[in-house]
Scaffold this motif. Structure first.
Motif, PDB file in Angstrom:
ATOM      1  N   THR A  67       0.458  20.802   7.593  1.00 18.42           N
ATOM      2  CA  THR A  67       1.173  21.285   8.783  1.00 18.42           C
ATOM      3  C   THR A  67       0.180  21.901   9.764  1.00 18.42           C
ATOM      4  OG1 THR A  67       1.582  23.390   7.666  1.00 18.42           O
ATOM      5  CG2 THR A  67       3.319  21.706   7.512  1.00 18.42           C
ATOM      6  N   VAL A  70       1.289  24.321  12.761  1.00 21.08           N
ATOM      7  CA  VAL A  70       2.119  25.493  12.472  1.00 21.08           C
ATOM      8  C   VAL A  70       1.239  26.716  12.257  1.00 21.08           C
ATOM      9  CG1 VAL A  70       3.786  26.509  10.869  1.00 21.08           C
ATOM     10  CG2 VAL A  70       3.947  24.075  11.480  1.00 21.08           C
ATOM     11  N   GLN A  89       7.804  26.777  14.634  1.00 18.78           N
ATOM     12  CA  GLN A  89       8.553  25.531  14.568  1.00 18.78           C
ATOM     13  C   GLN A  89       9.579  25.522  13.429  1.00 18.78           C
ATOM     14  OE1 GLN A  89       5.825  22.132  14.674  1.00 18.78           O
ATOM     15  NE2 GLN A  89       4.308  23.410  15.716  1.00 18.78           N
ATOM     16  N   THR A  91       9.319  26.448  10.379  1.00 18.61           N
ATOM     17  CA  THR A  91       8.747  25.827   9.189  1.00 18.61           C
ATOM     18  C   THR A  91       8.664  26.783   8.013  1.00 18.61           C
ATOM     19  OG1 THR A  91       7.404  24.409  10.629  1.00 18.61           O
ATOM     20  CG2 THR A  91       6.782  24.517   8.305  1.00 18.61           C
TER      21      THR A  91
END
Length: 380
Positions: A67, A70, A89, A91
């Protein structure tokens, strides 16, 4: 009446086995901690604090979360194998194999949210906090390792902005918002985060002009034991730490010797190894601004704070005690990681990687997370 167990021998055997497991974990932790805080014969600092490239002790080992876009400011270390990480986001990712693989367990429909704190009880149960004005501040809970989530709180007051949460145990926890009507707002749960109630503000001292919390690494609200909780502030003329000994009903405020006097300055993170001994770190989060005296210690539950004699060299947004140690702790920020072996009086940089927050589990499973999907575990 049905019998529970068949003899005292069974209980005694179970106790012996349990004691053996505890002793093994304690021995492993003690050995690792001894390496981390080892001191050479002619020095008073960690043997590997000056040149991490030549270190022969534990160091951060990056784990690929997949990721890279992120920023992970929320982190909960369950043990060496299991860690929950939450960030931008909307996440949330989870590992149960020491970071070799990660599962994206983000709540559905949360892509527009900014998760800044996560508290986990084990590999299946966790609570995450999204920050922001009005309805952007939310709390989600999972009981099945992130396979499903329940939204247990959504802020409907446009004046509130929630920053951090903490749990005393698996049932009782608090979340905090920036001041509303001149006082910090506290949410309380007694069912593990399934439901939340706004606590009365009669026991909360008035906020200073411009005072707020920093949602920088999930450590602006921390607890120790069954009833004590501390709240870190900044943005005002003075940085402060507020303490409650009754799970958030009444609070006292104490000035902290951390840079203040600007919306970007204050105490960003706290860590308490028991109800008396705590650490505070922070400074000025702007990268072009210095952060002198950005660490402090307390030995009386936060009634008084003393500045570190040798603080970290820059702003720090996360701090944690090393398990089973009365003197060792780590602090992290965008410019590096620092170690103290004297309970926060002096700090030495041991890594220059960028991290926003850090957390350690009782088995010495220490994790850090930050920008560009960075997550690392302390190994060596």
């Amino acid at each position: 009446m049905r019998r529970l167990g068949n003899s005292r021998r069974t209980v005694r055997t179970a106790r012996v086995r349990r004691a053996g497991r505890v002793a093994a974990v304690a021995a492993a932790c003690g050995a690792a901690l001894a390496v981390l805080t080892a001191v050479p014969a002619q020095a008073h600092d960690p043997v590997w604090a000056y040149d991490p490239a030549q270190a022969h002790g534990p160091a951060w080992a990056l784990k690929d979360t997949g990721t890279p876009s992120v920023r992970f400011r929320g982190l909960a270390a369950v043990d060496r194998h299991t860690a929950w990480v939450a960030g931008s986001q909307g996440t949330v990712v989870l590992t149960t194999d020491g970071g070799r693989s990660w599962r994206n367990v983000s709540p559905p429909g949360a892509a527009a949210l900014q998760f800044r704190d996560v508290e986990a009880f084990d590999a299946r149960r966790a609570v995450v906090l999204a920050i922001g004005e009005g309805e952007a501040s939310r709390v989600y809970r999972t009981d099945d390792g992130g396979a499903t989530w329940t939204e247990s709180f959504r802020n409907t007051d446009a004046r509130a902005f929630f920053d951090c949460l903490t749990f005393f145990d698996r049932r009782h926890g608090l979340a905090m918002s920036d001041p509303v009507d001149g006082r910090f707002r506290i949410l309380s749960t007694s069912d593990g985060g399934r439901t939340w109630t706004v606590l009365p503000t009669t026991g909360m001292p008035p906020a200073l002009d411009g005072e707020a919390g920093f949602a920088a690494g999930g450590q602006c609200l921390v607890s120790a034991g069954s009833r004590d909780v501390w709240l870190a502030t900044g943005g005002a003329a003075r940085a402060r730490v507020l303490h409650s000994a009754d799970r958030g009903l009444t609070w006292t405020a104490t000035d902290a010797p951390i840079p203040a006097g600007d919306p970007a300055r204050g105490v960003f993170a706290l860590a308490f190894r028991d109800r008396a001994h705590g650490l505070a770190v922070g400074g000025d989060h702007r990268p072009d601004q210095p952060s002198p005296q950005a660490a402090a210690t307390t030995a009386d539950a936060g009634r008084t704070w003393r500045p570190a004699t040798t603080p970290p060299p820059d702003y720090r947004s996360g701090v944690t005690w090393l398990p089973h140690s009365r003197t060792a702790a780590l602090a992290v920020g965008p410019t590096g990681t620092d170690l103290t072996t004297d309970a926060g009086r002096t700090w030495r940089t041991l890594d220059t990687g960028s991290y926003d927050t850090v957390d350690c589990a009782p088995d010495l499973g220490c994790w850090a997370s930050g920008e560009q999907g960075r997550v690392a575990r302390l190994e060596g």
